[in-house]
Enzyme design. Structure first.
Site, PDB file in Angstrom:
ATOM      1  N   GLY A  24       0.749  -1.119   0.061  1.00 59.01           N
ATOM      2  CA  GLY A  24       0.015   0.031   0.003  1.00 59.01           C
ATOM      3  C   GLY A  24       0.903   1.288  -0.045  1.00 59.01           C
ATOM      4  O   GLY A  24       0.448   2.204   0.631  1.00 59.01           O
ATOM      5  N   SER A  60       0.500   5.357  -1.687  1.00 51.03           N
ATOM      6  CA  SER A  60      -0.190   6.883  -1.155  1.00 51.03           C
ATOM      7  C   SER A  60      -0.249   6.665   0.570  1.00 51.03           C
ATOM      8  O   SER A  60      -0.152   5.749   1.069  1.00 51.03           O
ATOM      9  CB  SER A  60      -1.464   6.991  -1.859  1.00 51.03           C
ATOM     10  N   ASP A 100       2.256  -2.120  -4.580  1.00 52.11           N
ATOM     11  CA  ASP A 100       0.720  -1.497  -4.702  1.00 52.11           C
ATOM     12  C   ASP A 100       0.036  -1.720  -5.929  1.00 52.11           C
ATOM     13  O   ASP A 100       1.174  -2.393  -7.021  1.00 52.11           O
ATOM     14  CB  ASP A 100       1.069   0.000  -4.550  1.00 52.11           C
ATOM     15  N   VAL A 149      -1.984  -7.222  -3.184  1.00 51.71           N
ATOM     16  CA  VAL A 149      -2.136  -8.064  -2.033  1.00 51.71           C
ATOM     17  C   VAL A 149      -3.233  -9.231  -1.716  1.00 51.71           C
ATOM     18  O   VAL A 149      -3.122 -10.084  -1.268  1.00 51.71           O
ATOM     19  CB  VAL A 149      -2.098  -7.217  -0.618  1.00 51.71           C
ATOM     20  N   TYR A 203     -15.404  -2.928   7.052  1.00 55.01           N
ATOM     21  CA  TYR A 203     -14.059  -2.366   7.546  1.00 55.01           C
ATOM     22  C   TYR A 203     -13.754  -2.769   8.909  1.00 55.01           C
ATOM     23  O   TYR A 203     -12.771  -3.178   9.211  1.00 55.01           O
ATOM     24  CB  TYR A 203     -14.045  -0.808   7.256  1.00 55.01           C
ATOM     25  N   ALA A 204     -14.682  -2.445   9.833  1.00 57.65           N
ATOM     26  CA  ALA A 204     -14.426  -2.910  11.088  1.00 57.65           C
ATOM     27  C   ALA A 204     -14.109  -4.401  11.356  1.00 57.65           C
ATOM     28  O   ALA A 204     -13.074  -4.972  12.116  1.00 57.65           O
ATOM     29  CB  ALA A 204     -15.537  -2.509  12.186  1.00 57.65           C
ATOM     30  N   ALA A 205     -14.863  -4.991  10.581  1.00 56.61           N
ATOM     31  CA  ALA A 205     -14.701  -6.686  10.696  1.00 56.61           C
ATOM     32  C   ALA A 205     -13.427  -7.067  10.326  1.00 56.61           C
ATOM     33  O   ALA A 205     -12.562  -7.582  10.868  1.00 56.61           O
ATOM     34  CB  ALA A 205     -15.743  -7.388  10.058  1.00 56.61           C
ATOM     35  N   THR A 211      -5.328  11.583   4.924  1.00 54.42           N
ATOM     36  CA  THR A 211      -5.017  10.815   3.853  1.00 54.42           C
ATOM     37  C   THR A 211      -6.289  11.099   2.622  1.00 54.42           C
ATOM     38  O   THR A 211      -7.414  11.667   3.034  1.00 54.42           O
ATOM     39  CB  THR A 211      -4.820   9.262   3.994  1.00 54.42           C
TER      40      THR A 211
END
Length: 267
Positions: free
Chosen positions: A16, A19, A40, A69, A173-175, A208
């Site tokens: 990643g 950026s 990336d 990835v 996202y949380a998981a 970001t």
């Protein structure tokens, strides 16, 4: 002059890296005279990062590699084809991550799966292939050759404060980030005897592209009401913590930990 972190001439892989936090980490490692392999999917921006790193520190080698990835074959190729001048890698920084936000009632399976594939599966694949390097293995008990100690190393994964507190519209996202946190702790136990440490960083709101896409009204609310320091973090704030965790000379007795870097946040 020897740096306090003593990371010079070590080889680090940063995913990643085109950026955000990944880019900041890559530049910070180069400034410590590391050899850095940056990976990336975004090749053009990755090459810009490599160009900006050139000349930062004498002797550092920066290699840009296109890599998704979430692709097992591409991650395997990344680690099996490390530059001869810099392999093996003893530092891995897993920064690759995406969001596909939305309320669960409107979230598609594809939105769910994309986030798991990059954030969680991608972290797993990179850790597995990093650890598969022969120099990082324990000596064979059946070999007649004199035993050699594994090189050891450091893995730093990127989780999130969302993993511990949750956030509206980010169940996927949380998981994924909760999984990264749990995987970090389990993996740290598994590889401790190989002199490899595994930790994760939990950033809060960092300036970001991911947070720049948030509406201004929401960002203002977050800064004034949720972050006690009343400002967003900068990628360098996270990079500095990651460099500390990467250094076996300065954080050698820290493993299996999740360290928050959020300006004190209350979601």
């Amino acid at each position: 002059m020897t740096s306090w972190l003593q990371l010079a001439n070590k080889t680090a892989v940063v995913t990643g890296a085109a950026s955000g936090i990944g880019s900041a980490v890559a530049k910070a490692l180069v400034s410590e005279r590391c050899h850095v392999v940056i990976a990336d999917r975004d090749v053009s921006r990755l090459e810009e990062v490599a160009k900006s790193c050139s000349g930062m520190a004498a002797g550092s080698v920066v290699t840009a590699v296109e890599c998704d990835v979430a692709s097992e074959s591409q991650v395997q190729s990344l680690f099996q084809n490390l530059p001869a001048t810099s392999s093996p890698a003893t530092v891995l920084i897993n920064c690759a991550g995406i969001t596909r936000d939305g309320w669960i009632g409107r979230m598609s399976v594809d939105q769910w799966q994309q986030v798991q594939d990059v954030n969680l599966l991608g972290t797993f694949l990179c850790c597995r292939e990093f650890l598969a390097q022969p120099e990082l293995q324990m000596p064979s008990k059946t070999s007649l050759d004199p035993p050699t100690e594994p090189l050891g190393g450091s893995i730093v994964n990127i989780s999130s404060v969302v993993a511990t507190q949750g956030n509206l519209g980010q169940v996927n996202y949380a998981a994924s980030k909760g999984g990264v946190w749990s995987m970090t702790k389990a993996l740290a136990r598994e590889v401790a005897q190989r002199k490899i440490r595994v930790n994760c960083v939990l950033p809060g709101f960092v300036d970001t592209e991911m947070t720049q896409a948030v509406p201004d009204s929401v960002k203002e609310h977050v800064q004034k009401k949720i972050v006690f320091q009343q400002q967003f973090g900068q990628p360098d704030d996270i990079a500095n913590l990651i460099l500390f965790l990467a250094s076996c000379h300065r954080s050698g007795y820290i493993t299996g930990e999740a360290i928050e870097c959020s300006g004190m946040i209350s979601l």
